[in-house]
Design a protein around this motif. Structure first.
Motif, mmCIF file in Angstrom:
data_model
loop_
_atom_site.group_PDB
_atom_site.id
_atom_site.type_symbol
_atom_site.label_atom_id
_atom_site.label_comp_id
_atom_site.label_asym_id
_atom_site.label_seq_id
_atom_site.Cartn_x
_atom_site.Cartn_y
_atom_site.Cartn_z
ATOM 1 N N ALA A 34 -9.842 -10.880 13.675
ATOM 2 C CA ALA A 34 -9.040 -11.269 12.511
ATOM 3 C C ALA A 34 -9.859 -10.998 11.255
ATOM 4 O O ALA A 34 -11.075 -11.199 11.238
ATOM 5 C CB ALA A 34 -8.682 -12.751 12.605
ATOM 6 N N PRO A 35 -9.203 -10.536 10.185
ATOM 7 C CA PRO A 35 -9.948 -10.251 8.957
ATOM 8 C C PRO A 35 -10.525 -11.524 8.351
ATOM 9 O O PRO A 35 -9.947 -12.604 8.476
ATOM 10 C CB PRO A 35 -8.897 -9.626 8.027
ATOM 11 C CG PRO A 35 -7.577 -9.969 8.609
ATOM 12 C CD PRO A 35 -7.782 -10.250 10.054
ATOM 13 N N ASP A 36 -11.691 -11.386 7.719
ATOM 14 C CA ASP A 36 -12.293 -12.535 7.053
ATOM 15 C C ASP A 36 -11.537 -12.816 5.759
ATOM 16 O O ASP A 36 -10.569 -12.129 5.422
ATOM 17 C CB ASP A 36 -13.782 -12.280 6.789
ATOM 18 C CG ASP A 36 -14.025 -11.065 5.899
ATOM 19 O OD1 ASP A 36 -13.060 -10.490 5.377
ATOM 20 O OD2 ASP A 36 -15.200 -10.703 5.732
ATOM 21 N N ALA A 37 -11.967 -13.828 5.016
ATOM 22 C CA ALA A 37 -11.265 -14.225 3.792
ATOM 23 C C ALA A 37 -11.200 -13.079 2.784
ATOM 24 O O ALA A 37 -10.170 -12.850 2.155
ATOM 25 C CB ALA A 37 -11.937 -15.445 3.179
ATOM 26 N N ALA A 38 -12.296 -12.338 2.627
ATOM 27 C CA ALA A 38 -12.316 -11.214 1.677
ATOM 28 C C ALA A 38 -11.347 -10.126 2.122
ATOM 29 O O ALA A 38 -10.653 -9.528 1.301
ATOM 30 C CB ALA A 38 -13.731 -10.660 1.540
ATOM 31 N N ALA A 61 -6.117 -7.364 1.467
ATOM 32 C CA ALA A 61 -4.828 -6.973 2.041
ATOM 33 C C ALA A 61 -3.669 -7.505 1.198
ATOM 34 O O ALA A 61 -2.690 -6.795 0.950
ATOM 35 C CB ALA A 61 -4.708 -7.482 3.474
ATOM 36 N N LEU A 62 -3.774 -8.746 0.735
ATOM 37 C CA LEU A 62 -2.726 -9.320 -0.112
ATOM 38 C C LEU A 62 -2.666 -8.634 -1.477
ATOM 39 O O LEU A 62 -1.590 -8.405 -2.027
ATOM 40 C CB LEU A 62 -2.929 -10.823 -0.266
ATOM 41 C CG LEU A 62 -2.676 -11.646 0.996
ATOM 42 C CD1 LEU A 62 -3.028 -13.109 0.769
ATOM 43 C CD2 LEU A 62 -1.228 -11.499 1.460
ATOM 44 N N ARG A 63 -3.839 -8.290 -2.018
ATOM 45 C CA ARG A 63 -3.891 -7.555 -3.286
ATOM 46 C C ARG A 63 -3.207 -6.200 -3.127
ATOM 47 O O ARG A 63 -2.428 -5.774 -3.978
ATOM 48 C CB ARG A 63 -5.352 -7.360 -3.708
ATOM 49 C CG ARG A 63 -5.659 -7.882 -5.068
ATOM 50 C CD ARG A 63 -7.063 -7.631 -5.552
ATOM 51 N NE ARG A 63 -8.003 -6.943 -4.717
ATOM 52 C CZ ARG A 63 -9.014 -7.510 -4.066
ATOM 53 N NH1 ARG A 63 -9.218 -8.800 -4.151
ATOM 54 N NH2 ARG A 63 -9.824 -6.795 -3.336
#
Length: 139
Positions: free
Chosen positions: A7-11, A16-18
């Motif tokens: 799973a991707p980390d917070a960064a 991805a959301l950006r």
């Protein structure tokens, strides 16, 4: 063959959301529907939709193709709001950010460095009348 992706980390999630937000904003700026954009990118509309909503993260090839179709660079699609709105581009924003970090680390009250940073940040900005802001001094 099965792949096990972490799973991707917070960064990674933030990037991805950006990407998803910038993708949607650019598409809307062009006045396109998701169907039009997907058609131009030679992809399924539901796939475009899931990417734009941040449900899935495309691979680099797909992301680059999406950027090309929208007439922007891939780095513009992952840039944060400040970097996208800066008239002088992300490279100068990064330089100013690094200079600020150095100034903070030194914790100096040296007005020269502070004035220089202020001058650099003012380059390319305009006043309310659309005129370029003059530099306080020649760099």
């Amino acid at each position: 063959m099965a792949f096990d992706f972490a799973a991707p980390d917070a960064a990674g999630q933030e990037a991805a959301l950006r990407f998803a937000r910038n993708l949607r904003a650019r598409r809307l700026t062009l006045g396109w529907t998701q169907e039009q954009a997907a058609l131009e990118a030679h992809m399924n509309t539901s796939y475009w939709n899931r990417i734009e909503r941040g449900r899935i993260v495309p691979g680099l090839r797909v992301a680059a193709r999406m950027a090309t179709v929208l007439g922007v660079t891939l780095s513009e699609l992952v840039a944060d709001e400040h970097e996208r709105s800066a008239p002088y581009g992300p490279d100068l924003v990064d330089l100013v950010r690094r200079l600020r970090a150095v100034a903070d680390t030194v914790a100096s009250t040296d007005a020269t460095l502070t004035d220089l940073l202020t001058d650099v940040e003012g380059v390319g900005q305009t006043d309310a009348g659309g005129r370029a802001s003059p530099s306080k001094r020649s760099l």
